[in-house]
Design an enzyme around this catalytic site. Structure first.
Site, PDB file in Angstrom:
ATOM      1  N   HIS A  97       0.812  -1.213   0.000  1.00  0.00           N
ATOM      2  CA  HIS A  97       0.000   0.000   0.000  1.00  0.00           C
ATOM      3  C   HIS A  97       0.851   1.271   0.000  1.00  0.00           C
ATOM      4  O   HIS A  97       0.408   2.336   0.422  1.00  0.00           O
ATOM      5  CB  HIS A  97      -1.000  -0.018   1.165  1.00  0.00           C
ATOM      6  CG  HIS A  97      -2.260  -0.715   0.761  1.00  0.00           C
ATOM      7  ND1 HIS A  97      -2.236  -1.931   0.117  1.00  0.00           N
ATOM      8  CD2 HIS A  97      -3.569  -0.371   0.863  1.00  0.00           C
ATOM      9  CE1 HIS A  97      -3.484  -2.310  -0.145  1.00  0.00           C
ATOM     10  NE2 HIS A  97      -4.313  -1.376   0.296  1.00  0.00           N
ATOM     11  N   ASP A 178      -5.682   5.221  10.014  1.00  0.00           N
ATOM     12  CA  ASP A 178      -7.090   5.389   9.623  1.00  0.00           C
ATOM     13  C   ASP A 178      -7.630   4.140   8.927  1.00  0.00           C
ATOM     14  O   ASP A 178      -8.822   3.875   8.950  1.00  0.00           O
ATOM     15  CB  ASP A 178      -7.226   6.556   8.632  1.00  0.00           C
ATOM     16  CG  ASP A 178      -6.967   7.887   9.293  1.00  0.00           C
ATOM     17  OD1 ASP A 178      -6.926   7.943  10.526  1.00  0.00           O
ATOM     18  OD2 ASP A 178      -6.803   8.875   8.556  1.00  0.00           O
ATOM     19  N   GLU A 288      -9.174  14.407  14.756  1.00  0.00           N
ATOM     20  CA  GLU A 288      -8.660  14.629  13.401  1.00  0.00           C
ATOM     21  C   GLU A 288      -9.363  15.831  12.804  1.00  0.00           C
ATOM     22  O   GLU A 288     -10.105  16.535  13.510  1.00  0.00           O
ATOM     23  CB  GLU A 288      -8.865  13.384  12.510  1.00  0.00           C
ATOM     24  CG  GLU A 288      -7.807  12.328  12.700  1.00  0.00           C
ATOM     25  CD  GLU A 288      -7.627  11.395  11.505  1.00  0.00           C
ATOM     26  OE1 GLU A 288      -8.209  11.648  10.440  1.00  0.00           O
ATOM     27  OE2 GLU A 288      -6.890  10.395  11.664  1.00  0.00           O
TER      28      GLU A 288
HETATM   29  P1  FAD Z   1       4.319  -1.871   1.943  1.00  0.00           P
HETATM   30  O1  FAD Z   1       3.838  -0.848   0.988  1.00  0.00           O
HETATM   31  O2  FAD Z   1       4.223  -3.276   1.507  1.00  0.00           O
HETATM   32  O3  FAD Z   1       5.822  -1.543   2.384  1.00  0.00           O
HETATM   33  C1  FAD Z   1       6.195  -0.248   2.797  1.00  0.00           C
HETATM   34  C2  FAD Z   1       7.697  -0.196   3.090  1.00  0.00           C
HETATM   35  O4  FAD Z   1       7.977  -0.972   4.233  1.00  0.00           O
HETATM   36  C3  FAD Z   1       8.557  -0.778   1.969  1.00  0.00           C
HETATM   37  O5  FAD Z   1       9.773  -0.086   1.920  1.00  0.00           O
HETATM   38  C4  FAD Z   1       8.764  -2.207   2.418  1.00  0.00           C
HETATM   39  O6  FAD Z   1       9.930  -2.767   1.851  1.00  0.00           O
HETATM   40  C5  FAD Z   1       8.847  -2.053   3.920  1.00  0.00           C
HETATM   41  N1  FAD Z   1       8.342  -3.209   4.650  1.00  0.00           N
HETATM   42  C6  FAD Z   1       7.191  -3.882   4.472  1.00  0.00           C
HETATM   43  N2  FAD Z   1       7.082  -4.875   5.372  1.00  0.00           N
HETATM   44  C7  FAD Z   1       8.184  -4.821   6.135  1.00  0.00           C
HETATM   45  C8  FAD Z   1       8.674  -5.575   7.240  1.00  0.00           C
HETATM   46  N3  FAD Z   1       7.998  -6.602   7.741  1.00  0.00           N
HETATM   47  N4  FAD Z   1       9.867  -5.236   7.770  1.00  0.00           N
HETATM   48  C9  FAD Z   1      10.585  -4.192   7.292  1.00  0.00           C
HETATM   49  N5  FAD Z   1      10.185  -3.460   6.241  1.00  0.00           N
HETATM   50  C10 FAD Z   1       8.998  -3.760   5.675  1.00  0.00           C
HETATM   51  N6  FAD Z   1      -0.318   5.568   7.152  1.00  0.00           N
HETATM   52  C11 FAD Z   1      -0.500   6.092   8.368  1.00  0.00           C
HETATM   53  O7  FAD Z   1       0.452   6.265   9.118  1.00  0.00           O
HETATM   54  N7  FAD Z   1      -1.750   6.437   8.795  1.00  0.00           N
HETATM   55  C12 FAD Z   1      -2.862   6.228   8.032  1.00  0.00           C
HETATM   56  O8  FAD Z   1      -3.955   6.542   8.458  1.00  0.00           O
HETATM   57  C13 FAD Z   1      -2.694   5.653   6.761  1.00  0.00           C
HETATM   58  N8  FAD Z   1      -3.760   5.392   5.974  1.00  0.00           N
HETATM   59  C14 FAD Z   1      -3.569   4.810   4.772  1.00  0.00           C
HETATM   60  C15 FAD Z   1      -4.689   4.519   3.983  1.00  0.00           C
HETATM   61  C16 FAD Z   1      -4.544   3.912   2.758  1.00  0.00           C
HETATM   62  C17 FAD Z   1      -5.755   3.621   1.920  1.00  0.00           C
HETATM   63  C18 FAD Z   1      -3.233   3.629   2.275  1.00  0.00           C
HETATM   64  C19 FAD Z   1      -3.044   3.019   0.927  1.00  0.00           C
HETATM   65  C20 FAD Z   1      -2.111   3.919   3.037  1.00  0.00           C
HETATM   66  C21 FAD Z   1      -2.271   4.519   4.286  1.00  0.00           C
HETATM   67  N9  FAD Z   1      -1.177   4.820   5.095  1.00  0.00           N
HETATM   68  C22 FAD Z   1      -1.377   5.348   6.334  1.00  0.00           C
HETATM   69  C23 FAD Z   1       0.205   4.622   4.625  1.00  0.00           C
HETATM   70  C24 FAD Z   1       0.725   3.285   5.056  1.00  0.00           C
HETATM   71  O9  FAD Z   1       0.941   3.237   6.445  1.00  0.00           O
HETATM   72  C25 FAD Z   1       2.071   2.973   4.398  1.00  0.00           C
HETATM   73  O10 FAD Z   1       1.988   3.094   3.024  1.00  0.00           O
HETATM   74  C26 FAD Z   1       2.527   1.568   4.765  1.00  0.00           C
HETATM   75  O11 FAD Z   1       3.839   1.380   4.360  1.00  0.00           O
HETATM   76  C27 FAD Z   1       1.663   0.562   4.081  1.00  0.00           C
HETATM   77  O12 FAD Z   1       1.834  -0.697   4.663  1.00  0.00           O
HETATM   78  P2  FAD Z   1       2.067  -1.949   3.730  1.00  0.00           P
HETATM   79  O13 FAD Z   1       1.944  -3.118   4.601  1.00  0.00           O
HETATM   80  O14 FAD Z   1       1.189  -1.920   2.539  1.00  0.00           O
HETATM   81  O15 FAD Z   1       3.583  -1.684   3.338  1.00  0.00           O
END
Ligand code: FAD
Length: 528
Positions: A97, A178, A288
Site C-alpha cells: 500500500h 485510519d 482529526e
Molecule cells: P508496503 O507498501 O508493503 O511496504 C512499505 C515499506 O515498508 C517498503 O519499503 C517495504 O519494503 C517495507 N516493509 C514492508 N514490510 C516490512 C517488514 N515486515 N519489515 C521491514 N520493512 C517492511 N499511514 C498512516 O500512518 N496512517 C494512516 O492513516 C494511513 N492510511 C492509509 C490509507 C490507505 C488507503 C493507504 C493506501 C495507506 C495509508 N497509510 C497510512 C500509509 C501506510 O501506512 C504505508 O503506506 C505503509 O507502508 C503501508 O503498509 P504496507 O503493509 O502496505 O507496506
C-alpha cells in the site's frame, strides 16, 4: 478425441511458456540449490503482481518473488545475496500500500510477507504457535507484570487481524492508522499515525520489542534495552535496516462503543485553535480534521458520515464559503460509562468556536469506527475506482506554519486550481509522544500538523495532481515553512540528506552497520 488431446497439451504448454521469462542474470542460478528454491518464483504472474502498488504510479519488475514459509527462508535469501560479490536487492512487501514503489525491487527479489501468515495459520490449526526457530509469527496475547498486556504479532499481519485477535481478549492496541488493511511491518517502517497519535504517540511509540532480520541475514531480537541501536533504527526506518518478523505491541482494555462527532468551521484559525485545545486536555480519544471544498464530494472513501439532508445543508454552506473545515473527534465508552458519556461529551464540546447548528453526531461500535475506511473502499472497488493512481502527498507542518500553509496551499493553490480529488486531512499532534532516537523524521516544534492530500485520479491525469504536489512543496520551501514529508519520496540524494537533516549521519551509520551491502528496500531510493 486425439485432436482434442493434442490441442489441450499445446494450449497448456503455451500458457506455461508464456509465464516463463528468461532467467534474470542478477540472481545467480545457485539460488535454486537452496532450501527456499521451491518457494521462489520467477513466473511472470508472480513478478507482475508485486511490480505495482496502491499508488499505481511506479512499476518495477523484480527478478523473482519469494513466498517464505518461515523466517528461515528470509534469512537464507538475505545471506545468499550478502555473500555474493555482486549482491541483488531484496524488498519486503507487506500489503503493497505504498504510493511510489517503496516495496519494489527492480531485478531483485520481493519477499511476499503475506505467505508467512498462511503458514502460521496452518501452525495455529495444529495448535503449534512456533515455527522451526521457535519464533511465533501469528498473533499471541500475553501479560507480564512489567509490560502489562501486549501482543506478539508477525510483521506480515494486517492491523485488522491484530484488532480481531486482541478483541477476543477484550484488549486492543492503542495507536492506529485510519485504514486497517496495512501490515504491522509496513506501518512500523513509517510511523503509523491517526487521530489517536496525540494521546498515545504513533504506532512506533507503542512497540516493546521486535525480531528483525538484518541486511547481513542475522535474526536479532531488539528492544529499548537489548540491541537498542537496531530497535530505534528500524522504527520509522523505511525498511532500510532489516525485515521485521515479529513486533511486541502495547495493548490496553478495549472499549465497546464510541461517540463520534463532527463540527464545522469557516474560519481556519478558530478550527486549529479548537483542535489544539482538544489535544491539550485529557478527555478525547481521537482528534482529526479535514477540508471540504465546493468542488469535492462530501462523502468520500474515508466514511459516509453525513445524511442526505445534512449534505444539502453543508453544500449551501460550501457555496457561500468555498472551503469549510471539519473537526472530527471521538470519545470511547463501554457499559460502565454509558450513563455518563453524553454529559462528558457535552462538557468537552463547551466553549468551542464552531459554526452554530453544524454539529453532527454518531454512536458506533468501536470496531465500526476503527474500520471506518473499509466500507468506502468496498464501494469504490465495486465501481472500479479504488485501483486507480494515487498521487498522494503527506506532510508534517509545524504549528507556527499552519496559518501560512492554509493561505498558501489550501486556499491559494488547491482551492484556486479547483483540482482536489480525494480527502484532505489536517490535524495536530504532539512531538513529546515521539522518541527522537527512532529513524522517523518530524518537525522540531512541540506541536505539528499531519496533512494528507489523498488524491485519486485517472490513469492519464495523475501527473497534473503530481505537478500540483510539486508546486506545494516549492511553495513550502520558498516560504520557509519547515515542513517534513511523511511517507517521504525524493529523487535526489541531497533531498534525502535535507529530509533527515541532523539525523542523516546516524541514518547512514546505521545503514553501514545493519545493511552494509545496501540490499534492503531499494524502492525507497535513499542509498541507490
Ligand atoms: P508496503 O507498501 O508493503 O511496504 C512499505 C515499506 O515498508 C517498503 O519499503 C517495504 O519494503 C517495507 N516493509 C514492508 N514490510 C516490512 C517488514 N515486515 N519489515 C521491514 N520493512 C517492511 N499511514 C498512516 O500512518 N496512517 C494512516 O492513516 C494511513 N492510511 C492509509 C490509507 C490507505 C488507503 C493507504 C493506501 C495507506 C495509508 N497509510 C497510512 C500509509 C501506510 O501506512 C504505508 O503506506 C505503509 O507502508 C503501508 O503498509 P504496507 O503493509 O502496505 O507496506
Amino acid at each position: 478425441p486425439s485432436y482434442f488431446i493434442v490441442f489441450f497439451i499445446i494450449s497448456r504448454l503455451m500458457s506455461i511458456i508464456g509465464k516463463l521469462r528468461p532467467w534474470n542474470p542478477s540472481i545467480p542460478y545457485e539460488i535454486l540449490s537452496l532450501d527456499l528454491a521451491s518457494r521462489l518464483s520467477a513466473n511472470s504472474d508472480s513478478t507482475r503482481e508485486v511490480s505495482t502498488d496502491f499508488g499505481k504510479i511506479v512499476q518495477e519488475i523484480p527478478a523473482a518473488v519469494l513466498y517464505p514459509k518461515s523466517t528461515n527462508d528470509i534469512v537464507e535469501l538475505i545471506k545468499f545475496s550478502y555473500d555474493l560479490s555482486v549482491p541483488f536487492h531484496i524488498a519486503a512487501r507487506g500489503h503493497g500500500h505504498s504510493i511510489r514503489g517503496q516495496a519494489m525491487a527492480q531485478d531483485g527479489v520481493v519477499v511476499e510477507m503475506n505467505s508467512l501468515k498462511n503458514n502460521n495459520n496452518n501452525n495455529n490449526n495444529n495448535n503449534n504457535n512456533n515455527n522451526k526457530n521457535g519464533i511465533y509469527n501469528g498473533i499471541r496475547v500475553s501479560w507480564d507484570s512489567s509490560l502489562g498486556y501486549y501482543a506478539d504479532v508477525g510483521g506480515e499481519q494486517l492491523w485488522i487481524d491484530v484488532l480481531r485477535a486482541t478483541l477476543e481478549h477484550g484488549l486492543a492496541p492503542v495507536s492506529w492508522t485510519d485504514y486497517l488493511y496495512l501490515t504491522v511491518g509496513g506501518t512500523l517502517s513509517n510511523a503509523g499515525i491517526s487521530g489517536q497519535t496525540f494521546k498515545h504517540g504513533p504506532q512506533i511509540s507503542n512497540v516493546h520489542e521486535m525480531d528483525v532480520i538484518t541486511g547481513k541475514g542475522e535474526l536479532v531480537t531488539c528492544s529499548k534495552h537489548m540491541n537498542s541501536e537496531l530497535f530505534f533504527a528500524v522504527l520509522g526506518g523505511l525498511g532500510q535496516f532489516g525485515i521485521i518478523t515479529r513486533a511486541r505491541i502495547v495493548l490496553d482494555k478495549a472499549p465497546t462503543r464510541v461517540k463520534w462527532v463532527r463540527i464545522l468551521y469557516a474560519d481556519f484559525s478558530k478550527f486549529t485553535k479548537d483542535q489544539e485545545h482538544l489535544i491539550s486536555i485529557d478527555g478525547l480519544d481521537y482528534v482529526e480534521g479535514s477540508l471540504m471544498m465546493k468542488q469535492s464530494p462530501l462523502n468520500n472513501w474515508r466514511s459516509s458520515f453525513f445524511s442526505p439532508s445534512n449534505q444539502t445543508k453543508i453544500a449551501s454552506l460550501l457555496s457561500e464559503n468555498g472551503i469549510i473545515y471539519c473537526l472530527e473527534m471521538v470519545k470511547y465508552y463501554d457499559d460502565q460509562s454509558s450513563n455518563t458519556i453524553d454529559k462528558e461529551l457535552k462538557k468537552l464540546l463547551k466553549g468551542l468556536n464552531n459554526l452554530p447548528g453544524f454539529i453532527f453526531k454518531k454512536d458506533a461500535t468501536y470496531v465500526d469506527f476503527l474500520n471506518r475506511v473499509r466500507s468506502g473502499e468496498l464501494e469504490l472497488q465495486s465501481k472500479g475506482l479504488w485501483d486507480v493512481p494515487h498521487p498522494w502527498l503527506n506532510l508534517f507542518v509545524p504549528k507556527s506554519s499552519i496559518m501560512d500553509f492554509n493561505a498558501g496551499v489550501f486556499v491559494d493553490i488547491i482551492l484556486k486550481q479547483n483540482m482536489t480529488a480525494g480527502p484532505i486531512l489536517v490535524y495536530p499532534t504532539s512531538r513529546k509522544k515521539w522518541d527522537d532516537r527512532m529513524s522517523a523524521v518530524i518537525p522540531e516544534e512541540e506541536t505539528f500538523y499531519c496533512v494528507g492530500l489523498l488524491h485519486s485520479s485517472g490513469f492519464n491525469d495523475w501527473q497534473t495532481l503530481d505537478e500540483q504536489n510539486e508546486e506545494i512543496l516549492k511553495y513550502c520551501d520558498k516560504a520557509g515553512l519547515k515542513i517534513k514529508q511523511y511517507l517521504p519520496h525524493y529523487k535526489r540524494k541531497e533531498d534525502w540528506i535535507k529530509h533527515f537533516s541532523k539525523k542523516w549521519n546516524i541514518f547512514q551509520q546505521r545503514k553501514t552497520q545493519f545493511d552494509p551491502k545496501m540490499l534492503l528496500s531499494p524502492g525507497q531510493r535513499i542509498f541507490n
